[in-house]
Design a protein around this motif. Structure first.
Motif, PDB file in Angstrom:
ATOM      1  N   ALA A 105       0.960  -1.244   0.125  1.00  0.00           N
ATOM      2  CA  ALA A 105      -0.060   0.071  -0.038  1.00  0.00           C
ATOM      3  C   ALA A 105       0.905   1.241  -0.188  1.00  0.00           C
ATOM      4  O   ALA A 105       2.059   1.251   0.299  1.00  0.00           O
ATOM      5  CB  ALA A 105      -0.974   0.033   1.073  1.00  0.00           C
ATOM      6  N   ARG A 106       0.239   2.240  -0.319  1.00  0.00           N
ATOM      7  CA  ARG A 106       0.806   3.545  -0.431  1.00  0.00           C
ATOM      8  C   ARG A 106       1.465   4.225   0.920  1.00  0.00           C
ATOM      9  O   ARG A 106       0.947   3.903   1.937  1.00  0.00           O
ATOM     10  CB  ARG A 106       0.268   4.734  -1.289  1.00  0.00           C
ATOM     11  N   ALA A 107       2.129   5.127   0.931  1.00  0.00           N
ATOM     12  CA  ALA A 107       2.573   5.822   2.089  1.00  0.00           C
ATOM     13  C   ALA A 107       1.524   6.433   2.782  1.00  0.00           C
ATOM     14  O   ALA A 107       0.723   7.027   2.451  1.00  0.00           O
ATOM     15  CB  ALA A 107       3.528   7.010   1.790  1.00  0.00           C
ATOM     16  N   MET A 113       4.465  -2.537   5.746  1.00  0.00           N
ATOM     17  CA  MET A 113       5.805  -1.645   4.831  1.00  0.00           C
ATOM     18  C   MET A 113       5.252  -0.965   4.000  1.00  0.00           C
ATOM     19  O   MET A 113       5.882  -0.607   2.979  1.00  0.00           O
ATOM     20  CB  MET A 113       6.586  -2.895   4.399  1.00  0.00           C
ATOM     21  N   SER A 114       4.252  -0.173   4.350  1.00  0.00           N
ATOM     22  CA  SER A 114       3.516   0.742   3.451  1.00  0.00           C
ATOM     23  C   SER A 114       4.564   1.753   3.218  1.00  0.00           C
ATOM     24  O   SER A 114       5.096   2.425   4.238  1.00  0.00           O
ATOM     25  CB  SER A 114       2.079   1.341   3.975  1.00  0.00           C
ATOM     26  N   HIS A 115       4.622   2.304   1.900  1.00  0.00           N
ATOM     27  CA  HIS A 115       5.548   3.726   1.573  1.00  0.00           C
ATOM     28  C   HIS A 115       5.218   3.897   0.100  1.00  0.00           C
ATOM     29  O   HIS A 115       4.476   3.004  -0.611  1.00  0.00           O
ATOM     30  CB  HIS A 115       6.951   3.368   1.782  1.00  0.00           C
ATOM     31  N   SER A 116       5.793   5.075  -0.460  1.00  0.00           N
ATOM     32  CA  SER A 116       5.732   5.257  -1.834  1.00  0.00           C
ATOM     33  C   SER A 116       7.123   5.480  -2.552  1.00  0.00           C
ATOM     34  O   SER A 116       7.638   6.543  -2.052  1.00  0.00           O
ATOM     35  CB  SER A 116       4.758   6.336  -1.972  1.00  0.00           C
ATOM     36  N   PHE A 117       7.705   4.360  -3.009  1.00  0.00           N
ATOM     37  CA  PHE A 117       8.980   4.478  -3.726  1.00  0.00           C
ATOM     38  C   PHE A 117      10.399   4.751  -2.961  1.00  0.00           C
ATOM     39  O   PHE A 117      11.066   4.093  -2.905  1.00  0.00           O
ATOM     40  CB  PHE A 117       8.776   5.498  -4.880  1.00  0.00           C
ATOM     41  N   MET A 118      10.023   5.518  -1.783  1.00  0.00           N
ATOM     42  CA  MET A 118      11.433   6.046  -0.839  1.00  0.00           C
ATOM     43  C   MET A 118      11.280   6.124   0.508  1.00  0.00           C
ATOM     44  O   MET A 118      11.624   6.941   0.925  1.00  0.00           O
ATOM     45  CB  MET A 118      11.821   7.460  -1.467  1.00  0.00           C
ATOM     46  N   ILE A 122       9.403  10.102   0.787  1.00  0.00           N
ATOM     47  CA  ILE A 122       8.041  10.862   0.187  1.00  0.00           C
ATOM     48  C   ILE A 122       6.911  10.653   1.262  1.00  0.00           C
ATOM     49  O   ILE A 122       6.589   9.477   1.484  1.00  0.00           O
ATOM     50  CB  ILE A 122       8.007   9.930  -1.198  1.00  0.00           C
ATOM     51  N   GLU A 123       6.312  11.744   1.760  1.00  0.00           N
ATOM     52  CA  GLU A 123       5.360  11.674   2.513  1.00  0.00           C
ATOM     53  C   GLU A 123       4.243  11.395   1.749  1.00  0.00           C
ATOM     54  O   GLU A 123       3.168  10.723   2.413  1.00  0.00           O
ATOM     55  CB  GLU A 123       5.214  13.022   3.545  1.00  0.00           C
ATOM     56  N   ASP A 124       3.752  12.000   0.634  1.00  0.00           N
ATOM     57  CA  ASP A 124       2.588  11.799  -0.004  1.00  0.00           C
ATOM     58  C   ASP A 124       2.526  12.228  -1.363  1.00  0.00           C
ATOM     59  O   ASP A 124       3.543  13.016  -2.012  1.00  0.00           O
ATOM     60  CB  ASP A 124       1.385  12.942   0.571  1.00  0.00           C
ATOM     61  N   MET A 125       1.585  11.592  -2.166  1.00  0.00           N
ATOM     62  CA  MET A 125       1.689  11.862  -3.847  1.00  0.00           C
ATOM     63  C   MET A 125       0.446  11.742  -4.222  1.00  0.00           C
ATOM     64  O   MET A 125      -0.614  11.101  -3.473  1.00  0.00           O
ATOM     65  CB  MET A 125       2.520  10.508  -4.485  1.00  0.00           C
ATOM     66  N   TRP A 126       0.025  12.612  -5.288  1.00  0.00           N
ATOM     67  CA  TRP A 126      -1.390  12.621  -5.720  1.00  0.00           C
ATOM     68  C   TRP A 126      -1.286  12.731  -7.405  1.00  0.00           C
ATOM     69  O   TRP A 126      -0.195  13.420  -7.856  1.00  0.00           O
ATOM     70  CB  TRP A 126      -1.893  14.047  -5.387  1.00  0.00           C
ATOM     71  N   LEU A 127      -2.187  12.068  -7.926  1.00  0.00           N
ATOM     72  CA  LEU A 127      -2.377  12.114  -9.405  1.00  0.00           C
ATOM     73  C   LEU A 127      -3.711  12.533  -9.803  1.00  0.00           C
ATOM     74  O   LEU A 127      -4.781  12.020  -9.331  1.00  0.00           O
ATOM     75  CB  LEU A 127      -2.296  10.572  -9.708  1.00  0.00           C
ATOM     76  N   ASP A 128      -3.635  13.731 -10.295  1.00  0.00           N
ATOM     77  CA  ASP A 128      -4.735  14.430 -10.575  1.00  0.00           C
ATOM     78  C   ASP A 128      -5.478  14.655  -9.401  1.00  0.00           C
ATOM     79  O   ASP A 128      -6.823  14.650  -9.226  1.00  0.00           O
ATOM     80  CB  ASP A 128      -5.547  13.900 -11.638  1.00  0.00           C
ATOM     81  N   ARG A 130      -5.713  13.059  -6.571  1.00  0.00           N
ATOM     82  CA  ARG A 130      -6.045  11.815  -5.967  1.00  0.00           C
ATOM     83  C   ARG A 130      -4.905  11.228  -5.343  1.00  0.00           C
ATOM     84  O   ARG A 130      -3.842  10.790  -5.765  1.00  0.00           O
ATOM     85  CB  ARG A 130      -6.532  10.744  -6.783  1.00  0.00           C
ATOM     86  N   PRO A 131      -5.040  10.765  -4.114  1.00  0.00           N
ATOM     87  CA  PRO A 131      -3.681  10.057  -3.031  1.00  0.00           C
ATOM     88  C   PRO A 131      -3.291   8.816  -4.006  1.00  0.00           C
ATOM     89  O   PRO A 131      -4.355   8.020  -4.594  1.00  0.00           O
ATOM     90  CB  PRO A 131      -4.373   9.635  -2.059  1.00  0.00           C
ATOM     91  N   VAL A 132      -2.108   8.611  -4.197  1.00  0.00           N
ATOM     92  CA  VAL A 132      -1.790   7.782  -5.266  1.00  0.00           C
ATOM     93  C   VAL A 132      -0.455   7.264  -4.515  1.00  0.00           C
ATOM     94  O   VAL A 132       0.317   7.909  -3.967  1.00  0.00           O
ATOM     95  CB  VAL A 132      -1.515   8.257  -6.679  1.00  0.00           C
ATOM     96  N   GLY A 133      -0.040   5.906  -4.858  1.00  0.00           N
ATOM     97  CA  GLY A 133       1.158   5.222  -4.419  1.00  0.00           C
ATOM     98  C   GLY A 133       1.764   4.434  -5.613  1.00  0.00           C
ATOM     99  O   GLY A 133       1.419   4.726  -7.020  1.00  0.00           O
ATOM    100  N   GLU A 134       2.463   3.550  -5.378  1.00  0.00           N
ATOM    101  CA  GLU A 134       3.017   2.719  -6.723  1.00  0.00           C
ATOM    102  C   GLU A 134       2.019   1.854  -7.347  1.00  0.00           C
ATOM    103  O   GLU A 134       2.071   1.691  -8.477  1.00  0.00           O
ATOM    104  CB  GLU A 134       4.269   1.638  -6.007  1.00  0.00           C
ATOM    105  N   ILE A 135       1.040   1.767  -6.505  1.00  0.00           N
ATOM    106  CA  ILE A 135       0.048   0.686  -7.209  1.00  0.00           C
ATOM    107  C   ILE A 135      -0.785   1.379  -8.170  1.00  0.00           C
ATOM    108  O   ILE A 135      -0.885   1.186  -9.823  1.00  0.00           O
ATOM    109  CB  ILE A 135      -1.081   0.177  -6.271  1.00  0.00           C
ATOM    110  N   GLY A 136      -1.206   2.731  -7.817  1.00  0.00           N
ATOM    111  CA  GLY A 136      -2.048   3.756  -8.760  1.00  0.00           C
ATOM    112  C   GLY A 136      -1.349   3.956  -9.822  1.00  0.00           C
ATOM    113  O   GLY A 136      -1.731   4.191 -11.054  1.00  0.00           O
ATOM    114  N   LEU A 137       0.140   4.570  -9.664  1.00  0.00           N
ATOM    115  CA  LEU A 137       0.756   5.158 -10.893  1.00  0.00           C
ATOM    116  C   LEU A 137       1.346   3.823 -11.758  1.00  0.00           C
ATOM    117  O   LEU A 137       1.231   4.011 -13.151  1.00  0.00           O
ATOM    118  CB  LEU A 137       2.343   5.572 -10.169  1.00  0.00           C
TER     119      LEU A 137
END
Length: 279
Positions: A105-107, A113-118, A122-128, A130-137
């Motif tokens: 799962a995302r950060a 072990m949830s996180h996003s790439f680093m 990386i505290e948070d990411m958004w795609l358009d 919307r909260p996103v992590g490795e799965i959504g991207l």
């Protein structure tokens, strides 16, 4: 049908801690074996479901985790880094399906072990927005290439995250998160039987009823909030990158170009930080 497998490690059967998934960890060698066996289950299922060719991309950390000599003999392996497309290196439009094995799962999500790439960098990411992590991207980039994601394996949080992105993706929960470094584990034999059966069904189902790719992709905005303001400052040197606050940068591009660009972000951040992924 050509089948592409992206293999991460945090969502592999039996693994719950950094000691299981990092080269310096005391149980890393066991983690490598567990990862290879989960991937082999997906390969076997894909082949029995009608796959004619299987390409596996080792997508975790150093990307040198899978045991080549223990991998299913009918699969080819992409090993090592750097890779321009990282977790999707080698994926092309002539593949019929993407299978995601061992994802997390995302950060900020309550997953193993949830996180996003680093890690925590990386505290948070958004795609358009919307909260996103490795799965959504990964899902968005694969869709832009024209290949649907058909399967994801990982903990229950990762499976729920994929279902939010695409309810048509089959998921297999190999463990249930109790905390970020604790889980209720599914027995390995049962877990791998479930992965094999799900991979078979995903490939066979897509062969019977192909999905039409959606290639009319509009540009998407990716925003990344870093722990370090220094990372955000340095990323402003990349054309098109803007800063929305002291630690958050945003850029707009078409997928999968945006996915490649994120890889550059990560390489810049790596030169500026020295943070352990799971502190």
């Amino acid at each position: 049908m050509r089948v592409y497998i992206s293999a991460d490690m945090e969502g592999i059967t039996g693994l719950v801690d950094a000691e299981d998934v990092q080269p310096s960890g005391r149980d890393y060698e066991l983690g490598r074996l567990m990862m290879t066996e989960d991937v082999n289950a997906a390969i076997s299922g894909a082949l029995s479901g009608g796959a004619t060719d299987v390409l596996v991309n080792d997508a975790h950390g150093p990307m040198r985790n899978l045991f080549p000599g223990e991998l299913h003999p009918r699969a080819r392996l992409i090993k090592g880094r750097p890779k321009p497309m990282s977790m999707l290196e080698g994926l092309e439009a002539d593949f019929g399906i993407v299978l995601c094995v061992g994802f997390h799962a995302r950060a900020g999500a309550p997953g193993v072990m949830s996180h996003s790439f680093m890690g925590h960098e990386i505290e948070d990411m958004w795609l358009d927005g919307r909260p996103v992590g490795e799965i959504g991207l990964l899902h968005a980039a694969a869709a832009a290439i024209g290949v649907p994601v058909g399967l994801l394996t990982g903990d229950d949080a990762a499976c729920a995250e994929m279902t939010e992105w695409d309810s048509g993706v089959t998921t297999v929960a190999v463990k249930t998160a109790r905390d970020r470094f604790a889980a209720e584990l599914r027995p390995p034999a049962e877990s791998r039987a479930a992965i094999q059966a799900a991979a078979h069904s995903a490939v066979a189902g897509l062969l019977a009823s192909p999905r039409e790719p959606d290639l009319a992709q509009k540009p998407k905005a990716l925003a990344v909030r870093w722990q370090s303001a220094a990372v955000a400052t340095h990323l402003l040197g990349i054309p098109g990158v803007t800063r929305t606050d002291s630690r958050t940068v945003e850029v707009t591009a078409r997928m999968p170009d945006l996915y490649r660009l994120l890889g550059i972000f990560l390489r810049v951040a790596t030169t500026l930080t020295n943070q352990a992924p799971y502190c």
